[in-house]
Design a protein around this motif. Structure first.
Motif, PDB file in Angstrom:
ATOM      1  N   ALA A   1     -41.550 109.311 -23.263  1.00  0.00           N
ATOM      2  CA  ALA A   1     -39.843 109.328 -23.589  1.00  0.00           C
ATOM      3  C   ALA A   1     -39.708 108.515 -24.827  1.00  0.00           C
ATOM      4  O   ALA A   1     -39.106 108.971 -25.809  1.00  0.00           O
ATOM      5  N   LEU A   2     -40.756 107.560 -24.997  1.00  0.00           N
ATOM      6  CA  LEU A   2     -40.514 106.491 -26.369  1.00  0.00           C
ATOM      7  C   LEU A   2     -40.980 107.633 -27.434  1.00  0.00           C
ATOM      8  O   LEU A   2     -40.548 107.433 -28.552  1.00  0.00           O
ATOM      9  N   LEU A   3     -42.091 108.219 -27.189  1.00  0.00           N
ATOM     10  CA  LEU A   3     -42.381 108.966 -28.184  1.00  0.00           C
ATOM     11  C   LEU A   3     -41.450 110.194 -28.716  1.00  0.00           C
ATOM     12  O   LEU A   3     -41.746 110.437 -29.791  1.00  0.00           O
ATOM     13  N   ALA A   4     -40.939 110.758 -27.795  1.00  0.00           N
ATOM     14  CA  ALA A   4     -39.701 111.753 -27.910  1.00  0.00           C
ATOM     15  C   ALA A   4     -38.786 110.945 -28.720  1.00  0.00           C
ATOM     16  O   ALA A   4     -38.350 111.633 -29.944  1.00  0.00           O
ATOM     17  N   ALA A   5     -38.623 109.879 -28.519  1.00  0.00           N
ATOM     18  CA  ALA A   5     -37.536 108.896 -29.650  1.00  0.00           C
ATOM     19  C   ALA A   5     -38.088 108.873 -30.862  1.00  0.00           C
ATOM     20  O   ALA A   5     -37.330 109.071 -31.802  1.00  0.00           O
ATOM     21  N   LEU A   6     -39.454 108.635 -31.038  1.00  0.00           N
ATOM     22  CA  LEU A   6     -39.904 108.298 -32.283  1.00  0.00           C
ATOM     23  C   LEU A   6     -39.915 109.754 -32.911  1.00  0.00           C
ATOM     24  O   LEU A   6     -39.695 109.628 -34.261  1.00  0.00           O
ATOM     25  N   THR A   7     -40.416 110.859 -32.513  1.00  0.00           N
ATOM     26  CA  THR A   7     -40.439 112.093 -33.113  1.00  0.00           C
ATOM     27  C   THR A   7     -39.095 112.438 -33.592  1.00  0.00           C
ATOM     28  O   THR A   7     -39.202 113.235 -34.420  1.00  0.00           O
TER      29      THR A   7
ATOM     30  N   GLY B   1     -58.053 105.786 -25.735  1.00  0.00           N
ATOM     31  CA  GLY B   1     -56.869 105.218 -25.095  1.00  0.00           C
ATOM     32  C   GLY B   1     -56.846 103.668 -25.615  1.00  0.00           C
ATOM     33  O   GLY B   1     -55.895 102.966 -25.059  1.00  0.00           O
ATOM     34  N   VAL B   2     -57.517 103.173 -26.590  1.00  0.00           N
ATOM     35  CA  VAL B   2     -57.204 101.846 -26.974  1.00  0.00           C
ATOM     36  C   VAL B   2     -56.122 101.850 -27.759  1.00  0.00           C
ATOM     37  O   VAL B   2     -55.295 100.895 -27.559  1.00  0.00           O
ATOM     38  N   ALA B   3     -55.578 102.743 -28.368  1.00  0.00           N
ATOM     39  CA  ALA B   3     -54.347 103.208 -28.955  1.00  0.00           C
ATOM     40  C   ALA B   3     -53.671 104.599 -28.357  1.00  0.00           C
ATOM     41  O   ALA B   3     -54.441 105.270 -27.983  1.00  0.00           O
ATOM     42  N   ASP B   4     -52.411 104.611 -28.435  1.00  0.00           N
ATOM     43  CA  ASP B   4     -51.972 105.812 -27.691  1.00  0.00           C
ATOM     44  C   ASP B   4     -51.561 106.813 -28.709  1.00  0.00           C
ATOM     45  O   ASP B   4     -51.482 107.918 -28.500  1.00  0.00           O
ATOM     46  N   LEU B   5     -51.308 106.245 -29.918  1.00  0.00           N
ATOM     47  CA  LEU B   5     -50.848 107.253 -30.950  1.00  0.00           C
ATOM     48  C   LEU B   5     -51.866 106.970 -32.157  1.00  0.00           C
ATOM     49  O   LEU B   5     -52.088 105.632 -32.464  1.00  0.00           O
ATOM     50  N   GLY B   6     -51.946 107.783 -33.127  1.00  0.00           N
ATOM     51  CA  GLY B   6     -52.508 107.473 -34.581  1.00  0.00           C
ATOM     52  C   GLY B   6     -51.757 108.229 -35.584  1.00  0.00           C
ATOM     53  O   GLY B   6     -51.586 109.215 -35.415  1.00  0.00           O
ATOM     54  N   ILE B   7     -52.121 107.732 -36.801  1.00  0.00           N
ATOM     55  CA  ILE B   7     -51.661 108.644 -38.146  1.00  0.00           C
ATOM     56  C   ILE B   7     -53.050 108.582 -38.854  1.00  0.00           C
ATOM     57  O   ILE B   7     -53.499 107.530 -39.305  1.00  0.00           O
ATOM     58  N   VAL B   8     -53.496 109.913 -39.263  1.00  0.00           N
ATOM     59  CA  VAL B   8     -54.614 109.967 -40.016  1.00  0.00           C
ATOM     60  C   VAL B   8     -54.439 111.566 -40.806  1.00  0.00           C
ATOM     61  O   VAL B   8     -53.888 112.396 -40.247  1.00  0.00           O
TER      62      VAL B   8
ATOM     63  N   THR C   1     -46.599  95.968 -25.406  1.00  0.00           N
ATOM     64  CA  THR C   1     -45.571  96.934 -25.634  1.00  0.00           C
ATOM     65  C   THR C   1     -46.145  98.030 -25.002  1.00  0.00           C
ATOM     66  O   THR C   1     -46.934  98.499 -24.506  1.00  0.00           O
ATOM     67  N   THR C   2     -45.135  99.199 -24.832  1.00  0.00           N
ATOM     68  CA  THR C   2     -45.342 100.557 -24.126  1.00  0.00           C
ATOM     69  C   THR C   2     -46.154 101.407 -24.880  1.00  0.00           C
ATOM     70  O   THR C   2     -47.058 102.158 -24.369  1.00  0.00           O
ATOM     71  N   LEU C   3     -45.981 101.377 -26.174  1.00  0.00           N
ATOM     72  CA  LEU C   3     -46.758 102.219 -27.294  1.00  0.00           C
ATOM     73  C   LEU C   3     -47.633 101.441 -28.076  1.00  0.00           C
ATOM     74  O   LEU C   3     -47.174 100.453 -28.669  1.00  0.00           O
TER      75      LEU C   3
ATOM     76  N   LEU D   1     -50.124 110.774 -21.620  1.00  0.00           N
ATOM     77  CA  LEU D   1     -49.546 109.502 -21.602  1.00  0.00           C
ATOM     78  C   LEU D   1     -48.456 109.363 -20.537  1.00  0.00           C
ATOM     79  O   LEU D   1     -48.468 110.353 -19.928  1.00  0.00           O
ATOM     80  N   THR D   2     -48.171 107.955 -20.205  1.00  0.00           N
ATOM     81  CA  THR D   2     -47.422 107.988 -19.042  1.00  0.00           C
ATOM     82  C   THR D   2     -45.952 108.415 -19.400  1.00  0.00           C
ATOM     83  O   THR D   2     -45.637 108.927 -20.532  1.00  0.00           O
ATOM     84  N   ALA D   3     -45.007 108.653 -18.159  1.00  0.00           N
ATOM     85  CA  ALA D   3     -43.806 109.283 -18.463  1.00  0.00           C
ATOM     86  C   ALA D   3     -43.023 108.265 -19.507  1.00  0.00           C
ATOM     87  O   ALA D   3     -42.075 108.655 -20.234  1.00  0.00           O
TER      88      ALA D   3
END
Ligand code: ATP
Ligand code: ZN
Length: 291
Positions: free
Chosen positions: A201-207, A68-75, A8-10, A195-197
Protein backbone atom coordinates in the motif's frame (compact mmCIF):
# COMPACT_ATOMS: atom_id res chain seq x y z
CA UNK A 1 19.34 -0.17 20.83
CA UNK A 2 19.73 -2.63 17.96
CA UNK A 3 20.99 -0.58 14.99
CA UNK A 4 19.38 -2.97 12.52
CA UNK A 5 15.93 -2.89 14.05
CA UNK A 6 13.40 -1.44 11.67
CA UNK A 7 11.43 1.58 12.70
CA UNK A 8 9.59 2.11 9.41
CA UNK A 9 7.36 0.06 7.10
CA UNK A 10 9.58 0.50 4.03
CA UNK A 11 13.31 0.58 3.61
CA UNK A 12 14.74 2.01 0.39
CA UNK A 13 18.40 1.61 -0.61
CA UNK A 14 19.94 4.35 -2.76
CA UNK A 15 23.46 5.00 -4.02
CA UNK A 16 25.60 6.55 -1.29
CA UNK A 17 27.57 8.82 -3.59
CA UNK A 18 27.93 8.80 -7.34
CA UNK A 19 26.02 9.54 -10.48
CA UNK A 20 22.63 8.39 -9.19
CA UNK A 21 22.72 9.87 -5.68
CA UNK A 22 21.59 13.44 -6.30
CA UNK A 23 18.95 12.51 -8.87
CA UNK A 24 17.54 9.84 -6.51
CA UNK A 25 17.30 12.29 -3.62
CA UNK A 26 15.86 15.03 -5.88
CA UNK A 27 13.14 12.67 -7.08
CA UNK A 28 12.22 11.72 -3.51
CA UNK A 29 12.20 15.40 -2.49
CA UNK A 30 9.89 16.20 -5.42
CA UNK A 31 7.64 13.43 -4.09
CA UNK A 32 7.50 15.23 -0.73
CA UNK A 33 9.91 12.80 0.93
CA UNK A 34 12.68 14.74 2.62
CA UNK A 35 15.54 13.13 4.44
CA UNK A 36 18.05 14.87 6.64
CA UNK A 37 21.34 13.09 6.72
CA UNK A 38 23.61 14.62 9.31
CA UNK A 39 27.24 13.38 9.14
CA UNK A 40 26.47 11.54 5.87
CA UNK A 41 25.03 8.68 7.97
CA UNK A 42 24.39 5.36 6.22
CA UNK A 43 20.80 5.32 7.42
CA UNK A 44 18.18 8.05 7.70
CA UNK A 45 14.45 8.19 8.38
CA UNK A 46 12.25 10.21 5.99
CA UNK A 47 10.07 13.06 7.22
CA UNK A 48 6.31 12.69 6.60
CA UNK A 49 6.60 9.26 4.96
CA UNK A 50 6.87 5.88 6.64
CA UNK A 51 10.22 4.98 5.09
CA UNK A 52 13.89 4.88 5.93
CA UNK A 53 16.79 5.14 3.52
CA UNK A 54 19.98 3.11 3.38
CA UNK A 55 22.93 4.68 1.56
CA UNK A 56 25.06 1.99 -0.11
CA UNK A 57 27.36 1.31 -3.06
CA UNK A 58 25.16 0.72 -6.09
CA UNK A 59 26.64 -2.74 -6.76
CA UNK A 60 25.56 -3.93 -3.30
CA UNK A 61 21.96 -2.74 -3.60
CA UNK A 62 20.43 -5.58 -5.70
CA UNK A 63 21.77 -8.19 -3.27
CA UNK A 64 20.45 -6.35 -0.22
CA UNK A 65 17.00 -6.04 -1.79
CA UNK A 66 16.97 -9.68 -2.89
CA UNK A 67 17.85 -10.71 0.68
CA UNK A 68 15.18 -8.42 2.13
CA UNK A 69 17.63 -6.24 4.07
CA UNK A 70 16.04 -3.40 2.08
CA UNK A 71 12.53 -3.65 0.56
CA UNK A 72 13.22 -1.27 -2.32
CA UNK A 73 16.24 -0.07 -4.25
CA UNK A 74 17.20 2.41 -6.93
CA UNK A 75 20.03 1.43 -9.31
CA UNK A 76 20.80 1.50 -13.03
CA UNK A 77 19.39 -1.36 -15.09
CA UNK A 78 23.00 -2.21 -16.01
CA UNK A 79 23.68 -3.07 -12.35
CA UNK A 80 20.31 -4.75 -11.77
CA UNK A 81 20.48 -7.04 -14.81
CA UNK A 82 24.16 -7.96 -14.51
CA UNK A 83 23.08 -10.97 -12.44
CA UNK A 84 19.75 -12.74 -12.40
CA UNK A 85 17.95 -11.69 -9.24
CA UNK A 86 14.74 -12.59 -7.51
CA UNK A 87 13.43 -9.00 -7.42
CA UNK A 88 10.62 -7.08 -9.13
CA UNK A 89 11.13 -3.97 -11.27
CA UNK A 90 8.56 -1.40 -10.16
CA UNK A 91 9.25 1.61 -12.35
CA UNK A 92 11.76 3.23 -14.68
CA UNK A 93 12.85 6.60 -13.34
CA UNK A 94 14.07 8.54 -16.39
CA UNK A 95 17.53 9.51 -15.09
CA UNK A 96 21.00 7.92 -15.16
CA UNK A 97 20.57 7.16 -18.84
CA UNK A 98 23.51 5.41 -20.50
CA UNK A 99 24.23 2.41 -22.68
CA UNK A 100 26.39 -0.65 -22.20
CA UNK A 101 28.33 -0.95 -25.42
CA UNK A 102 31.09 -2.90 -27.06
CA UNK A 103 33.90 -0.74 -28.47
CA UNK A 104 36.94 -1.69 -30.51
CA UNK A 105 40.10 0.23 -31.51
CA UNK A 106 39.50 2.54 -34.50
CA UNK A 107 42.05 0.59 -36.50
CA UNK A 108 40.32 -2.76 -36.02
CA UNK A 109 38.18 -3.80 -39.00
CA UNK A 110 34.63 -4.41 -37.75
CA UNK A 111 31.88 -6.04 -39.77
CA UNK A 112 29.45 -7.09 -37.08
CA UNK A 113 29.42 -9.19 -33.88
CA UNK A 114 31.18 -12.06 -35.70
CA UNK A 115 34.29 -9.84 -35.88
CA UNK A 116 34.52 -10.42 -32.09
CA UNK A 117 35.20 -14.15 -32.58
CA UNK A 118 38.21 -15.11 -30.37
CA UNK A 119 38.55 -11.51 -29.11
CA UNK A 120 39.67 -10.69 -25.56
CA UNK A 121 37.05 -8.33 -24.19
CA UNK A 122 37.63 -6.33 -20.99
CA UNK A 123 34.51 -5.39 -18.99
CA UNK A 124 33.01 -4.85 -15.55
CA UNK A 125 29.83 -6.54 -16.83
CA UNK A 126 30.77 -10.17 -17.53
CA UNK A 127 27.20 -11.35 -16.96
CA UNK A 128 25.52 -9.08 -19.51
CA UNK A 129 28.36 -9.41 -22.01
CA UNK A 130 28.54 -13.20 -21.62
CA UNK A 131 24.80 -13.56 -22.29
CA UNK A 132 25.01 -11.25 -25.32
CA UNK A 133 27.86 -13.26 -26.87
CA UNK A 134 26.27 -16.60 -26.06
CA UNK A 135 22.96 -15.63 -27.71
CA UNK A 136 24.87 -14.86 -30.89
CA UNK A 137 27.11 -17.92 -30.74
CA UNK A 138 30.27 -15.85 -30.43
CA UNK A 139 33.22 -17.45 -28.68
CA UNK A 140 35.36 -14.77 -27.01
CA UNK A 141 37.23 -14.49 -23.71
CA UNK A 142 35.97 -12.06 -21.12
CA UNK A 143 38.41 -10.28 -18.79
CA UNK A 144 36.61 -8.91 -15.79
CA UNK A 145 38.15 -5.68 -14.52
CA UNK A 146 36.56 -3.27 -12.08
CA UNK A 147 37.50 0.11 -13.53
CA UNK A 148 39.32 2.09 -16.26
CA UNK A 149 38.11 -0.44 -18.79
CA UNK A 150 38.66 2.01 -21.67
CA UNK A 151 42.44 1.86 -21.36
CA UNK A 152 42.62 -1.94 -21.64
CA UNK A 153 43.16 -2.13 -25.45
CA UNK A 154 45.79 0.64 -25.34
CA UNK A 155 47.93 -1.28 -22.82
CA UNK A 156 47.53 -4.61 -24.59
CA UNK A 157 45.19 -6.14 -22.00
CA UNK A 158 42.31 -6.70 -24.40
CA UNK A 159 41.32 -6.41 -28.05
CA UNK A 160 37.92 -4.88 -27.29
CA UNK A 161 35.94 -3.52 -24.35
CA UNK A 162 32.37 -3.54 -23.11
CA UNK A 163 31.60 -0.51 -20.95
CA UNK A 164 29.06 2.17 -20.06
CA UNK A 165 28.87 5.06 -22.49
CA UNK A 166 26.87 8.27 -22.36
CA UNK A 167 28.38 10.95 -24.60
CA UNK A 168 31.05 8.68 -26.06
CA UNK A 169 33.84 11.21 -25.45
CA UNK A 170 35.82 8.77 -23.26
CA UNK A 171 35.85 6.26 -26.10
CA UNK A 172 36.97 8.87 -28.63
CA UNK A 173 39.82 10.08 -26.44
CA UNK A 174 41.01 6.48 -26.11
CA UNK A 175 40.94 5.80 -29.86
CA UNK A 176 37.93 3.48 -29.63
CA UNK A 177 34.76 3.21 -31.70
CA UNK A 178 31.39 2.07 -30.32
CA UNK A 179 30.24 -0.88 -32.41
CA UNK A 180 27.39 -2.61 -30.52
CA UNK A 181 24.91 -1.40 -27.90
CA UNK A 182 24.08 -4.36 -25.69
CA UNK A 183 21.80 -2.61 -23.18
CA UNK A 184 20.11 0.81 -22.94
CA UNK A 185 19.93 1.62 -19.27
CA UNK A 186 18.30 4.09 -16.90
CA UNK A 187 17.72 4.15 -13.16
CA UNK A 188 14.88 1.93 -11.92
CA UNK A 189 12.97 1.44 -8.70
CA UNK A 190 12.73 -2.24 -7.79
CA UNK A 191 11.48 -4.28 -4.85
CA UNK A 192 11.92 -7.61 -3.08
CA UNK A 193 9.85 -10.44 -4.54
CA UNK A 194 7.33 -10.34 -1.69
CA UNK A 195 6.10 -7.33 0.24
CA UNK A 196 3.53 -7.30 3.04
CA UNK A 197 0.10 -5.80 2.31
CA UNK A 198 1.06 -2.76 4.35
CA UNK A 199 4.28 -2.33 2.35
CA UNK A 200 2.42 -2.78 -0.96
CA UNK A 201 0.00 0.00 0.00
CA UNK A 202 2.82 2.36 0.86
CA UNK A 203 4.69 1.46 -2.33
CA UNK A 204 1.53 2.25 -4.34
CA UNK A 205 1.44 5.70 -2.69
CA UNK A 206 5.11 6.20 -3.54
CA UNK A 207 4.77 5.15 -7.19
CA UNK A 208 1.70 7.39 -7.60
CA UNK A 209 3.82 10.34 -6.49
CA UNK A 210 6.77 9.33 -8.68
CA UNK A 211 4.52 9.05 -11.75
CA UNK A 212 3.07 12.53 -11.10
CA UNK A 213 6.56 14.00 -10.86
CA UNK A 214 7.92 12.15 -13.91
CA UNK A 215 4.90 13.10 -16.03
CA UNK A 216 5.23 16.74 -14.97
CA UNK A 217 8.92 16.77 -15.96
CA UNK A 218 7.97 16.03 -19.56
CA UNK A 219 5.60 19.00 -19.86
CA UNK A 220 5.67 22.80 -19.70
CA UNK A 221 2.90 25.24 -18.85
CA UNK A 222 2.57 27.90 -21.53
CA UNK A 223 0.76 31.26 -21.20
CA UNK A 224 0.38 34.04 -23.75
CA UNK A 225 -1.71 37.07 -24.60
CA UNK A 226 -3.79 36.72 -27.74
CA UNK A 227 -6.13 39.12 -29.58
CA UNK A 228 -9.64 37.66 -29.30
CA UNK A 229 -9.92 37.38 -33.09
CA UNK A 230 -6.89 35.05 -33.16
CA UNK A 231 -7.91 32.66 -30.37
CA UNK A 232 -9.20 29.93 -32.67
CA UNK A 233 -6.06 30.03 -34.78
CA UNK A 234 -3.80 29.89 -31.69
CA UNK A 235 -5.87 27.06 -30.19
CA UNK A 236 -5.38 25.06 -33.37
CA UNK A 237 -1.60 25.51 -33.19
CA UNK A 238 -1.32 24.49 -29.54
CA UNK A 239 -0.83 20.72 -29.28
CA UNK A 240 -2.21 20.64 -25.70
CA UNK A 241 -3.91 17.67 -24.08
CA UNK A 242 -7.26 19.46 -23.92
CA UNK A 243 -8.50 22.70 -25.43
CA UNK A 244 -6.65 25.67 -23.91
CA UNK A 245 -7.94 27.79 -21.04
CA UNK A 246 -8.97 31.26 -22.27
CA UNK A 247 -9.43 34.15 -19.83
CA UNK A 248 -10.25 37.77 -20.66
CA UNK A 249 -7.53 40.35 -19.98
CA UNK A 250 -8.37 43.73 -18.46
CA UNK A 251 -7.45 45.21 -21.83
CA UNK A 252 -10.47 45.14 -24.16
CA UNK A 253 -10.21 42.66 -27.06
CA UNK A 254 -7.39 40.53 -25.59
CA UNK A 255 -7.32 37.20 -23.72
CA UNK A 256 -4.79 35.15 -21.80
CA UNK A 257 -4.44 31.66 -23.29
CA UNK A 258 -2.99 28.84 -21.15
CA UNK A 259 -2.05 25.33 -22.18
CA UNK A 260 0.31 22.43 -21.53
CA UNK A 261 2.86 21.28 -24.09
CA UNK A 262 5.82 18.93 -24.04
CA UNK A 263 9.27 20.30 -23.48
CA UNK A 264 10.36 19.87 -27.11
CA UNK A 265 7.19 21.25 -28.74
CA UNK A 266 7.76 24.89 -27.79
CA UNK A 267 10.46 25.66 -30.38
CA UNK A 268 8.43 23.94 -33.08
CA UNK A 269 5.40 26.18 -32.62
CA UNK A 270 6.80 29.49 -31.38
CA UNK A 271 6.99 31.07 -34.86
CA UNK A 272 3.46 29.98 -35.73
CA UNK A 273 2.13 31.42 -32.46
CA UNK A 274 3.87 34.74 -33.08
CA UNK A 275 2.60 34.89 -36.66
CA UNK A 276 -0.93 34.28 -35.36
CA UNK A 277 -0.57 37.35 -33.09
CA UNK A 278 0.34 35.84 -29.72
CA UNK A 279 2.45 38.07 -27.44
CA UNK A 280 4.06 37.94 -24.02
CA UNK A 281 4.65 34.21 -24.01
CA UNK A 282 5.71 32.51 -20.78
CA UNK A 283 6.83 28.89 -20.49
CA UNK A 284 7.27 27.44 -17.02
CA UNK A 285 8.09 24.00 -15.59
CA UNK A 286 5.33 21.99 -13.94
CA UNK A 287 6.06 20.45 -10.55
CA UNK A 288 3.42 17.71 -10.35
CA UNK A 289 0.86 16.45 -12.78
CA UNK A 290 -1.98 14.01 -12.16
CA UNK A 291 -3.72 12.93 -15.35
P1 ATP B 1 29.63 3.05 -6.46
O1 ATP B 1 30.67 3.71 -5.65
O2 ATP B 1 28.25 3.28 -5.87
O3 ATP B 1 29.91 1.62 -6.79
P2 ATP B 1 30.07 3.48 -9.31
O4 ATP B 1 31.41 4.07 -9.54
O5 ATP B 1 29.83 2.03 -9.58
O6 ATP B 1 29.58 3.87 -7.84
P3 ATP B 1 28.79 5.63 -10.85
O7 ATP B 1 29.90 6.00 -11.76
O8 ATP B 1 28.36 6.61 -9.80
O9 ATP B 1 28.97 4.18 -10.20
O10 ATP B 1 27.54 5.28 -11.79
C1 ATP B 1 26.34 4.82 -11.25
C2 ATP B 1 25.39 4.50 -12.39
O11 ATP B 1 25.16 5.68 -13.16
C3 ATP B 1 25.87 3.50 -13.40
O12 ATP B 1 25.76 2.16 -12.94
C4 ATP B 1 24.92 3.78 -14.56
O13 ATP B 1 23.68 3.14 -14.35
C5 ATP B 1 24.71 5.28 -14.47
N1 ATP B 1 25.44 6.05 -15.51
C6 ATP B 1 24.91 7.02 -16.29
N2 ATP B 1 25.81 7.51 -17.15
C7 ATP B 1 26.95 6.88 -16.94
C8 ATP B 1 28.27 6.94 -17.52
N3 ATP B 1 28.56 7.77 -18.52
N4 ATP B 1 29.22 6.14 -17.01
C9 ATP B 1 28.95 5.34 -15.98
N5 ATP B 1 27.72 5.21 -15.41
C10 ATP B 1 26.73 5.96 -15.88
ZN1 ZN C 1 29.31 0.67 -8.47
Amino acid sequence: MNENKRTTTLRLAVQKSGRLSDASMDLLAACGIKVSRPDRKLRAVADHFDMELLFLRDDDIPGYVEDGVADLGIVGENVLYERERDVKVVQKLGFGRCRLSIAVPNAMPYEGPESLMDAHIATSYPGLLGRYLEERGIRASIHEISGSVEIAPGIGLATAICDLVSSGSTLISNGLQEVEVILRSEAVLFSTATLTAEQEALLAALTFRIKSVLTARKYRYILMNVPNAAIDEVAAILPGMKSPTVMPLAEEGWSSVHSVITDDQFWDIIDQLKAAGAEGMLVTPIEKMVL
